[in-house]
Design a protein around this motif. Sequence first.
Motif, PDB file in Angstrom:
ATOM      1  N   ALA A 142       0.818  -1.210   0.000  1.00  0.00           N
ATOM      2  CA  ALA A 142       0.000   0.000   0.000  1.00  0.00           C
ATOM      3  C   ALA A 142       0.852   1.260   0.000  1.00  0.00           C
ATOM      4  CB  ALA A 142      -0.931   0.000   1.211  1.00  0.00           C
ATOM      5  N   ALA A 143       2.042   1.175   0.577  1.00  0.00           N
ATOM      6  CA  ALA A 143       2.919   2.350   0.676  1.00  0.00           C
ATOM      7  C   ALA A 143       3.848   2.427  -0.522  1.00  0.00           C
ATOM      8  CB  ALA A 143       3.699   2.298   1.976  1.00  0.00           C
ATOM      9  N   THR A 144       3.283   2.390  -1.712  1.00  0.00           N
ATOM     10  CA  THR A 144       4.068   2.441  -2.948  1.00  0.00           C
ATOM     11  C   THR A 144       3.529   3.529  -3.865  1.00  0.00           C
ATOM     12  OG1 THR A 144       2.650   0.690  -3.879  1.00  0.00           O
ATOM     13  CG2 THR A 144       4.744  -0.001  -2.889  1.00  0.00           C
ATOM     14  N   HIS A 145       4.334   3.900  -4.840  1.00  0.00           N
ATOM     15  CA  HIS A 145       3.937   4.861  -5.875  1.00  0.00           C
ATOM     16  C   HIS A 145       3.436   6.186  -5.287  1.00  0.00           C
ATOM     17  CE1 HIS A 145       4.485   1.823  -8.974  1.00  0.00           C
ATOM     18  NE2 HIS A 145       3.777   0.985  -8.227  1.00  0.00           N
ATOM     19  N   GLY A 146       4.128   6.643  -4.248  1.00  0.00           N
ATOM     20  CA  GLY A 146       3.817   7.966  -3.712  1.00  0.00           C
ATOM     21  C   GLY A 146       2.803   7.986  -2.592  1.00  0.00           C
ATOM     22  N   ILE A 147       2.260   6.835  -2.187  1.00  0.00           N
ATOM     23  CA  ILE A 147       1.316   6.797  -1.071  1.00  0.00           C
ATOM     24  C   ILE A 147       2.094   6.907   0.241  1.00  0.00           C
ATOM     25  CG2 ILE A 147      -0.298   5.357   0.232  1.00  0.00           C
ATOM     26  CD1 ILE A 147      -1.563   6.483  -2.234  1.00  0.00           C
ATOM     27  N   THR A 148       1.718   7.869   1.072  1.00  0.00           N
ATOM     28  CA  THR A 148       2.380   8.061   2.360  1.00  0.00           C
ATOM     29  C   THR A 148       1.414   7.896   3.533  1.00  0.00           C
ATOM     30  OG1 THR A 148       1.999  10.453   2.261  1.00  0.00           O
ATOM     31  CG2 THR A 148       4.089   9.632   1.391  1.00  0.00           C
ATOM     32  N   ASP A 149       0.151   7.584   3.257  1.00  0.00           N
ATOM     33  CA  ASP A 149      -0.863   7.469   4.298  1.00  0.00           C
ATOM     34  C   ASP A 149      -1.487   6.073   4.211  1.00  0.00           C
ATOM     35  OD1 ASP A 149      -3.202   7.711   5.923  1.00  0.00           O
ATOM     36  OD2 ASP A 149      -3.178   9.871   5.628  1.00  0.00           O
ATOM     37  N   VAL A 150      -1.184   5.223   5.192  1.00  0.00           N
ATOM     38  CA  VAL A 150      -1.666   3.842   5.205  1.00  0.00           C
ATOM     39  C   VAL A 150      -2.402   3.581   6.512  1.00  0.00           C
ATOM     40  CG1 VAL A 150      -1.043   1.398   5.086  1.00  0.00           C
ATOM     41  CG2 VAL A 150       0.221   3.083   3.711  1.00  0.00           C
ATOM     42  N   ASN A 151      -3.565   2.970   6.386  1.00  0.00           N
ATOM     43  CA  ASN A 151      -4.423   2.675   7.530  1.00  0.00           C
ATOM     44  C   ASN A 151      -4.654   1.167   7.625  1.00  0.00           C
ATOM     45  OD1 ASN A 151      -7.670   2.103   7.962  1.00  0.00           O
ATOM     46  ND2 ASN A 151      -6.833   3.470   9.511  1.00  0.00           N
ATOM     47  N   VAL A 152      -4.778   0.668   8.844  1.00  0.00           N
ATOM     48  CA  VAL A 152      -5.136  -0.732   9.066  1.00  0.00           C
ATOM     49  C   VAL A 152      -6.435  -0.753   9.861  1.00  0.00           C
ATOM     50  CG1 VAL A 152      -4.487  -2.885  10.214  1.00  0.00           C
ATOM     51  CG2 VAL A 152      -2.758  -1.544   8.999  1.00  0.00           C
ATOM     52  N   THR A 153      -7.394  -1.576   9.416  1.00  0.00           N
ATOM     53  CA  THR A 153      -8.712  -1.618  10.044  1.00  0.00           C
ATOM     54  C   THR A 153      -9.266  -3.042  10.040  1.00  0.00           C
ATOM     55  OG1 THR A 153     -10.941  -0.623   9.974  1.00  0.00           O
ATOM     56  CG2 THR A 153      -9.929  -1.095   7.867  1.00  0.00           C
ATOM     57  N   PRO A 154     -10.019  -3.462  11.087  1.00  0.00           N
ATOM     58  CA  PRO A 154     -10.303  -2.758  12.333  1.00  0.00           C
ATOM     59  C   PRO A 154      -9.407  -3.251  13.458  1.00  0.00           C
ATOM     60  CG  PRO A 154     -11.822  -4.566  12.145  1.00  0.00           C
ATOM     61  CD  PRO A 154     -10.886  -4.657  10.953  1.00  0.00           C
ATOM     62  N   LEU A 155      -9.322  -2.493  14.534  1.00  0.00           N
ATOM     63  CA  LEU A 155      -8.482  -2.877  15.662  1.00  0.00           C
ATOM     64  C   LEU A 155      -8.911  -4.214  16.254  1.00  0.00           C
ATOM     65  CD1 LEU A 155      -6.923  -0.768  18.380  1.00  0.00           C
ATOM     66  CD2 LEU A 155      -8.466  -2.548  19.147  1.00  0.00           C
ATOM     67  N   SER A 156     -10.211  -4.517  16.236  1.00  0.00           N
ATOM     68  CA  SER A 156     -10.707  -5.749  16.849  1.00  0.00           C
ATOM     69  C   SER A 156     -10.134  -7.001  16.206  1.00  0.00           C
ATOM     70  CB  SER A 156     -12.241  -5.804  16.765  1.00  0.00           C
ATOM     71  OG  SER A 156     -12.669  -5.821  15.417  1.00  0.00           O
ATOM     72  N   HIS A 157      -9.612  -6.904  14.983  1.00  0.00           N
ATOM     73  CA  HIS A 157      -9.058  -8.064  14.290  1.00  0.00           C
ATOM     74  C   HIS A 157      -7.539  -8.183  14.450  1.00  0.00           C
ATOM     75  CE1 HIS A 157     -12.963  -8.695  12.745  1.00  0.00           C
ATOM     76  NE2 HIS A 157     -12.635  -9.314  11.629  1.00  0.00           N
ATOM     77  N   LEU A 158      -6.935  -7.275  15.190  1.00  0.00           N
ATOM     78  CA  LEU A 158      -5.484  -7.312  15.371  1.00  0.00           C
ATOM     79  C   LEU A 158      -5.127  -8.232  16.534  1.00  0.00           C
ATOM     80  CD1 LEU A 158      -4.659  -3.536  14.846  1.00  0.00           C
ATOM     81  CD2 LEU A 158      -3.726  -5.412  13.490  1.00  0.00           C
ATOM     82  N   SER A 159      -4.567  -9.391  16.212  1.00  0.00           N
ATOM     83  CA  SER A 159      -4.078 -10.312  17.233  1.00  0.00           C
ATOM     84  C   SER A 159      -2.659  -9.914  17.630  1.00  0.00           C
ATOM     85  CB  SER A 159      -4.076 -11.735  16.676  1.00  0.00           C
ATOM     86  OG  SER A 159      -3.107 -11.846  15.632  1.00  0.00           O
ATOM     87  N   ASP A 160      -2.101 -10.613  18.604  1.00  0.00           N
ATOM     88  CA  ASP A 160      -0.718 -10.332  18.989  1.00  0.00           C
ATOM     89  C   ASP A 160       0.222 -10.484  17.794  1.00  0.00           C
ATOM     90  OD1 ASP A 160      -1.629  -9.971  21.564  1.00  0.00           O
ATOM     91  OD2 ASP A 160      -1.124 -12.001  22.223  1.00  0.00           O
ATOM     92  N   ALA A 161      -0.035 -11.516  16.979  1.00  0.00           N
ATOM     93  CA  ALA A 161       0.821 -11.745  15.814  1.00  0.00           C
ATOM     94  C   ALA A 161       0.684 -10.615  14.801  1.00  0.00           C
ATOM     95  CB  ALA A 161       0.465 -13.085  15.171  1.00  0.00           C
ATOM     96  N   HIS A 162      -0.538 -10.107  14.616  1.00  0.00           N
ATOM     97  CA  HIS A 162      -0.724  -8.971  13.703  1.00  0.00           C
ATOM     98  C   HIS A 162       0.033  -7.742  14.204  1.00  0.00           C
ATOM     99  CE1 HIS A 162      -4.277 -11.379  12.401  1.00  0.00           C
ATOM    100  NE2 HIS A 162      -4.066 -10.800  11.237  1.00  0.00           N
ATOM    101  N   TRP A 163      -0.093  -7.463  15.498  1.00  0.00           N
ATOM    102  CA  TRP A 163       0.615  -6.302  16.050  1.00  0.00           C
ATOM    103  C   TRP A 163       2.127  -6.433  15.837  1.00  0.00           C
ATOM    104  CZ3 TRP A 163      -1.579  -1.894  17.096  1.00  0.00           C
ATOM    105  CH2 TRP A 163      -2.878  -1.818  17.607  1.00  0.00           C
ATOM    106  N   ALA A 164       2.657  -7.642  16.059  1.00  0.00           N
ATOM    107  CA  ALA A 164       4.099  -7.841  15.912  1.00  0.00           C
ATOM    108  C   ALA A 164       4.546  -7.585  14.478  1.00  0.00           C
ATOM    109  CB  ALA A 164       4.476  -9.257  16.352  1.00  0.00           C
ATOM    110  N   ILE A 165       3.794  -8.117  13.503  1.00  0.00           N
ATOM    111  CA  ILE A 165       4.137  -7.896  12.102  1.00  0.00           C
ATOM    112  C   ILE A 165       4.016  -6.423  11.744  1.00  0.00           C
ATOM    113  CG2 ILE A 165       3.366  -8.299   9.724  1.00  0.00           C
ATOM    114  CD1 ILE A 165       4.886 -10.640  10.812  1.00  0.00           C
ATOM    115  N   LEU A 166       2.973  -5.759  12.240  1.00  0.00           N
ATOM    116  CA  LEU A 166       2.787  -4.341  11.948  1.00  0.00           C
ATOM    117  C   LEU A 166       3.954  -3.529  12.495  1.00  0.00           C
ATOM    118  CD1 LEU A 166       0.745  -2.539  10.534  1.00  0.00           C
ATOM    119  CD2 LEU A 166      -0.428  -2.229  12.731  1.00  0.00           C
ATOM    120  N   GLY A 167       4.463  -3.915  13.670  1.00  0.00           N
ATOM    121  CA  GLY A 167       5.631  -3.245  14.222  1.00  0.00           C
ATOM    122  C   GLY A 167       6.852  -3.402  13.345  1.00  0.00           C
ATOM    123  N   GLU A 168       7.017  -4.572  12.751  1.00  0.00           N
ATOM    124  CA  GLU A 168       8.150  -4.798  11.840  1.00  0.00           C
ATOM    125  C   GLU A 168       8.020  -3.953  10.582  1.00  0.00           C
ATOM    126  OE1 GLU A 168       8.245  -8.936  11.009  1.00  0.00           O
ATOM    127  OE2 GLU A 168       8.721  -9.539  13.063  1.00  0.00           O
TER     128      GLU A 168
END
Length: 386
Positions: free
Chosen positions: A345-371
């Motif tokens: 998503a952060a390609t070709h000039g895109i600088t604003d990326v959103n992830v939705t929804p918070l309720s679907h973020l497991s510990d593993a999702h949070w860890a990958i998002l941090g990376e």
Amino acid sequence: MLVAAVGAALLVARPWEDVPPTMRPAVAPVEEHSVSVDFGIVTDPGTDWAAIDRHLDAVGATGVDLNAGRVEFTAFDWPAHPEVAAEPGTDHLSRAARALHETADGTAREIGLIVDAYVPEWIKADPSIAGVSADGRRSPYRASASELATGEVGDRLVEYVTDLGERYDPSRIAVTELFLNHYSFGDDDLALYREMTGADDWPRDADGQIDDDAPELGTWRSEVLAGLLARMRAGLDGVREGRGEQIELAMDVRVDWDDPAAGVPSSGHDYEILLGSADRLVVWAYVGPPDRTPADVERLTGALQTAGYDMSRFTMSVGLWAGSADADPPRAIAPGLMGETVEAAATHGITDVNVTPLSHLSDAHWAILGEVWSADPSSVSPSPSG
């Protein structure tokens, strides 16, 4: 005695504490990384906002979007319509914003608000406001085109967006679930179509049936929604003695994966027309087997850039739903797939990326998002959403 009584009432109510110091930093981040918070989490009195704040810090999130609800069901006491509050006497948006508006190092975090345009309860009470399909069925969720353009539903949506801007001064307000496909063929909509286009009737195919995919219908639907957005923009411009001009107005939009730069005019989502009224479009860059892949998302951003769009006016929203959003229990895409999609998503000039929804973020999702967002994944604590 009167002064003492008023003073005592203010000490109990303390209305100035309801609203956070700011939802909008003086300087916006160069790259925006945000997470959207479901309405159910926003309004849950048991939500651990400190834990969510730690997660946002751990992944390096620069922003958070809070779902403010619908005009018929709000996350705070709306003085104009107090009967629609989810929990009378509680301002859930302020409670969340006070906990999330600042990162651990003291940097201001952008806080946006989301307005859901669906009106199912209103339609139950007054079916005449619902959009009507070509075969006469009424939508259970969506208002008609004429209601959005000149009716009470559109007026109420404009009022809600404007009042949110006045009360909270957020970084942005995004309108979601605003579509006109299929349910825009009532008699009132035909009258509006005739007035706006000069046509005598709906476009029809060789068999005389309404041509739901006719280009002129897509243009008309997009112009109806652009008109509503223009009224919202004008309303925001007038709040806070004119400072509301700095609040971004955004709209969620669908993607035509066969022609990514075109938008989806049949839904009223012609990107070029909508950008004439909205400051930003939040593009549903949703993947998940067997639908789309991260490569499709990168093809989408490339198509928008090739089409000559100002890429700073787009947010790529990575949805975590796997299959239907109404699935019970809900299913999320794999953490690895989310990470690859966020990167795409952060390609070709895109600088604003959103992830939705918070309720679907497991510990593993949070860890990958941090990376992916270059934070320290080892600092991610257990997920507040379980």
